[in-house]
Design an enzyme around this catalytic site. Sequence first.
Site, PDB file in Angstrom:
ATOM      1  N   GLY A   1       0.814  -1.212   0.000  1.00 43.47           N
ATOM      2  CA  GLY A   1       0.000   0.000   0.000  1.00 43.47           C
ATOM      3  C   GLY A   1       0.847   1.261   0.000  1.00 43.47           C
ATOM      4  O   GLY A   1       0.405   2.313  -0.491  1.00 43.47           O
ATOM      5  N   GLU A  58       2.325  -8.121  -1.680  1.00 46.47           N
ATOM      6  CA  GLU A  58       1.015  -8.633  -1.250  1.00 46.47           C
ATOM      7  C   GLU A  58       0.845 -10.116  -1.520  1.00 46.47           C
ATOM      8  O   GLU A  58       0.241 -10.842  -0.734  1.00 46.47           O
ATOM      9  CB  GLU A  58      -0.110  -7.860  -1.952  1.00 46.47           C
ATOM     10  CG  GLU A  58      -0.361  -6.479  -1.391  1.00 46.47           C
ATOM     11  CD  GLU A  58       0.524  -5.405  -2.000  1.00 46.47           C
ATOM     12  OE1 GLU A  58       1.541  -5.758  -2.635  1.00 46.47           O
ATOM     13  OE2 GLU A  58       0.213  -4.217  -1.836  1.00 46.47           O
TER      14      GLU A  58
HETATM   15  N1  CAA Z   1       1.690  -3.864   9.071  1.00 42.04           N
HETATM   16  C1  CAA Z   1       1.753  -4.010  10.402  1.00 42.04           C
HETATM   17  N2  CAA Z   1       2.909  -4.245  11.053  1.00 42.04           N
HETATM   18  C2  CAA Z   1       4.027  -4.336  10.319  1.00 42.04           C
HETATM   19  C3  CAA Z   1       4.024  -4.191   8.924  1.00 42.04           C
HETATM   20  C4  CAA Z   1       2.774  -3.935   8.288  1.00 42.04           C
HETATM   21  N3  CAA Z   1       2.680  -3.771   6.963  1.00 42.04           N
HETATM   22  N4  CAA Z   1       5.283  -4.328   8.468  1.00 42.04           N
HETATM   23  C5  CAA Z   1       6.050  -4.539   9.541  1.00 42.04           C
HETATM   24  N5  CAA Z   1       5.296  -4.547  10.665  1.00 42.04           N
HETATM   25  C6  CAA Z   1       5.759  -4.702  12.045  1.00 42.04           C
HETATM   26  C7  CAA Z   1       6.375  -6.073  12.287  1.00 42.04           C
HETATM   27  O1  CAA Z   1       5.391  -7.027  12.619  1.00 42.04           O
HETATM   28  C8  CAA Z   1       7.306  -5.785  13.430  1.00 42.04           C
HETATM   29  O2  CAA Z   1       6.521  -5.718  14.586  1.00 42.04           O
HETATM   30  P1  CAA Z   1       7.094  -6.217  16.003  1.00 42.04           P
HETATM   31  O3  CAA Z   1       8.314  -5.384  16.258  1.00 42.04           O
HETATM   32  O4  CAA Z   1       5.977  -6.003  16.960  1.00 42.04           O
HETATM   33  O5  CAA Z   1       7.435  -7.662  15.793  1.00 42.04           O
HETATM   34  C9  CAA Z   1       7.797  -4.367  13.143  1.00 42.04           C
HETATM   35  O6  CAA Z   1       6.832  -3.804  12.246  1.00 42.04           O
HETATM   36  C10 CAA Z   1       9.150  -4.291  12.490  1.00 42.04           C
HETATM   37  O7  CAA Z   1       9.140  -5.147  11.352  1.00 42.04           O
HETATM   38  P2  CAA Z   1      10.412  -6.049  10.991  1.00 42.04           P
HETATM   39  O8  CAA Z   1      10.902  -6.750  12.210  1.00 42.04           O
HETATM   40  O9  CAA Z   1      10.026  -6.867   9.820  1.00 42.04           O
HETATM   41  O10 CAA Z   1      11.472  -4.916  10.595  1.00 42.04           O
HETATM   42  P3  CAA Z   1      12.553  -4.923   9.425  1.00 42.04           P
HETATM   43  O11 CAA Z   1      13.267  -3.632   9.530  1.00 42.04           O
HETATM   44  O12 CAA Z   1      13.313  -6.199   9.429  1.00 42.04           O
HETATM   45  O13 CAA Z   1      11.705  -4.920   8.060  1.00 42.04           O
HETATM   46  C11 CAA Z   1      10.014  -4.205   6.529  1.00 42.04           C
HETATM   47  C12 CAA Z   1      10.904  -3.830   7.742  1.00 42.04           C
HETATM   48  C13 CAA Z   1      10.888  -4.408   5.298  1.00 42.04           C
HETATM   49  C14 CAA Z   1       9.058  -3.070   6.310  1.00 42.04           C
HETATM   50  C15 CAA Z   1       9.268  -5.531   6.842  1.00 42.04           C
HETATM   51  O14 CAA Z   1       8.627  -5.390   8.085  1.00 42.04           O
HETATM   52  C16 CAA Z   1       8.213  -5.907   5.841  1.00 42.04           C
HETATM   53  O15 CAA Z   1       8.535  -6.484   4.820  1.00 42.04           O
HETATM   54  N6  CAA Z   1       6.941  -5.631   6.177  1.00 42.04           N
HETATM   55  C17 CAA Z   1       5.806  -6.074   5.407  1.00 42.04           C
HETATM   56  C18 CAA Z   1       5.634  -5.302   4.153  1.00 42.04           C
HETATM   57  C19 CAA Z   1       4.421  -5.778   3.419  1.00 42.04           C
HETATM   58  O16 CAA Z   1       4.194  -6.949   3.212  1.00 42.04           O
HETATM   59  N7  CAA Z   1       3.611  -4.811   3.010  1.00 42.04           N
HETATM   60  C20 CAA Z   1       2.438  -5.098   2.249  1.00 42.04           C
HETATM   61  C21 CAA Z   1       1.283  -5.078   3.156  1.00 42.04           C
HETATM   62  S1  CAA Z   1      -0.145  -5.610   2.333  1.00 42.04           S
HETATM   63  C22 CAA Z   1      -0.756  -4.266   1.590  1.00 42.04           C
HETATM   64  O17 CAA Z   1      -0.174  -3.219   1.560  1.00 42.04           O
HETATM   65  C23 CAA Z   1      -2.144  -4.547   1.052  1.00 42.04           C
HETATM   66  C24 CAA Z   1      -2.760  -3.583   0.139  1.00 42.04           C
HETATM   67  O18 CAA Z   1      -2.231  -3.189  -0.865  1.00 42.04           O
HETATM   68  C25 CAA Z   1      -4.141  -3.174   0.369  1.00 42.04           C
END
Ligand code: CAA
Length: 676
Positions: free
Chosen positions: A100, A123
């Site tokens: 997003g 996603e």
């Molecule tokens: N939503 C909620 N929480 C999230 C999040 C998200 N999108 N991304 C990360 N977090 C949280 C993690 O759960 C973690 O929480 P805790 O500390 O409580 O465990 C915290 O943020 C830190 O995350 P990481 O430990 O993973 O930190 P990092 O620095 O190693 O990585 C990152 C950072 C690259 C952003 C990685 O967290 C990541 O890949 N996040 C997911 C990204 C993702 O998949 N985004 C797509 C979401 S779906 C979407 O967007 C749908 C749509 O189009 C409608």
Amino acid sequence: MTEPVTWHLEGRVGLIAIDNPPVNAASHAVRVGLVRAVDALEGVAEVIAIHGVGRSFVAGADIREFGQPPKAPWLPAVCARIEACTTPVVAVLHGAALGGGLEIAMAAHARVAVPGVKLGLPEVTLGILPGAGGTQRTPRLIGIARALEMIVSGRPIDAARALEIGLVDRVMDGAPPDIARQAASEILNGTLSPRVTGHLSVAPDAEALDTARADIARRLPHLFAPARCVEAVAAATTPLQEGLKTERALFDTCVESPQRAGLVHAFFAERAVSKIPEADALAAPVGKVGIVGGGTMGQGIAGACLIAGLDVIVVEPDADARNAAAGALDTLLQGAAKRGKLADIACARRNLRLATSLSELSARDVVIEAVPEDLSLKLRVFAEMDSVCRPDAILASNTSYLDLNEIAGAVSHPERVLGLHFFAPAHVMRLLEVVVADETAPATVATGFALAKRLRKVAVRAGVCDGFIGNRILSATRRAADEAVLRGASPAEVDAALETFGFAMGPYAAQDLSGLDVGAAGRAVRGEAAPVADALIARGDLGHKTGAGFYEHRGQKPVPNAALTEILAKARTDAGVKQNPPDAQEIIARYTTAMIREGCQVVEDGIALRAIDVDAVMLFGYGFPRHLGGPMHMADRTGLATVISRIERFGAGGAAHWTVPRILRDHAKRGANLIA
Ligand code: CAA
């Protein structure tokens, strides 16, 4: 509570800052704030620039809100509002612009990337598709083929690549608010031209779509979301509003899919396991690692450390084994470099030294013993490590089932001993069991987790028992597979059923790969028998390495070992089990129920901290299908009452390994899930 989105006017420029730690997920409050900010600045500012505060721009929708009733404004509406803004909007992307987050950026009228940013649409890895216009706006910016590559793989790209393919308009280095001002002034002076992404047209590309469809049918037939991603992108050649409608309909089917729940659970499982009681203890440095033993495991562990940029000494006294290890490690490093996992192979080579004596390890921060699974040998090695290593060095054993408390007893400071159970091939497999003995100090545990983080492994805390978490559950599942075989299923039928379930390989094919003798060593310690495997071993059929095991591997395709007919007949007669060959569903039920049962027992015994830790072990070390979330997640979805009745049915003969664990009964009685 401070507002996650703030805005202000600086001359002709409206600046919007998103500040929602830790990663600026587009939560409800962020979505509300963005719409308010755009409403407030439209027509007041001459340019609007959006940037993130902290680690990233926006790391995507807030995954924690998935599965809850959606609250307006939804992300698609936020993107539509930004795109429709009559004042040009530029987005400054740093850290992570994912999901997003990238969709918000694509709805803006210009994009600037900061070096180091990860831009992607992950996603699909969560079982959904980019549902806020991502499948429609990405092809408008970079074409159908490249959009498919990003959306179907979910893999992020870097700033340079994003500029090259036209996903962003500029790469600028600096602090995001400064870049926001600079980008805004470039729009004002006409050097950066804003465009409405939704107004761009998309060239049809039937070939790219067909290739993607064929690739998914071949590689990912069991996954729900990838094929929907392709169909959504295919709709990008229609007018934007029509394409968005198609995207929404396909998105909704993904949201409803159980695979979405499984994949989101796997995302959180990977992160939940780092929450350990020792998290606040001070970890010691881990930059200099010593490894004792240059065999397969020692090589893999050394490879993992070198890829992570650590300084490594491998001690292998035997000259032939040392030379073999040097050659194998160089091949491993070359392979990692070729796969893009290692940027500087020359540096990794410089960081490696092979040595003959443990005395070379006197200045190491962490020393990992990886000698064969022989307790007396390990005790000798630890006693020597104790005398040569720094008094504050962490001493780790890579044992997969021996008693770590006994091993810790061989040193004068057992508080600095822990288990680091790597999984072969150790430079590839993501799981690392961090085994905590009775006297292991909290700082030692914290150091084990810090090392795992450097190695980019998923570390799971485990207590001491035979097989820790993973191998203990593996033994239970193998027993269940053997029971199915004794009832009349062939090993090939068991493998086929479990491959249909989603494992890359069934348990018998897996034993052929690792060697039947490997499992036998563990069974000997436990005093267990596996009549079919033992009969094959007696024939010298140890698997791939001898040309035959459960299968014959001499031709192009493995075929069931002909000797099995006689071996199975005898084993079934000796066992006196009533022949009632289970079908594929029954095989899967037996196997997964054994996994769930033992997983519960492992939690009940305090070996695993939580049910979610069991799932992480199975997902990242044992190839449990990610879209099914893990055995404990599966138990919750199946219903604990059903799981209990299956255990009771399979254990009707009174077998001790089919008793119902107390925590399973308690959770079922309370109507609670195993995963909190
Ligand atoms: N939503 C909620 N929480 C999230 C999040 C998200 N999108 N991304 C990360 N977090 C949280 C993690 O759960 C973690 O929480 P805790 O500390 O409580 O465990 C915290 O943020 C830190 O995350 P990481 O430990 O993973 O930190 P990092 O620095 O190693 O990585 C990152 C950072 C690259 C952003 C990685 O967290 C990541 O890949 N996040 C997911 C990204 C993702 O998949 N985004 C797509 C979401 S779906 C979407 O967007 C749908 C749509 O189009 C409608």
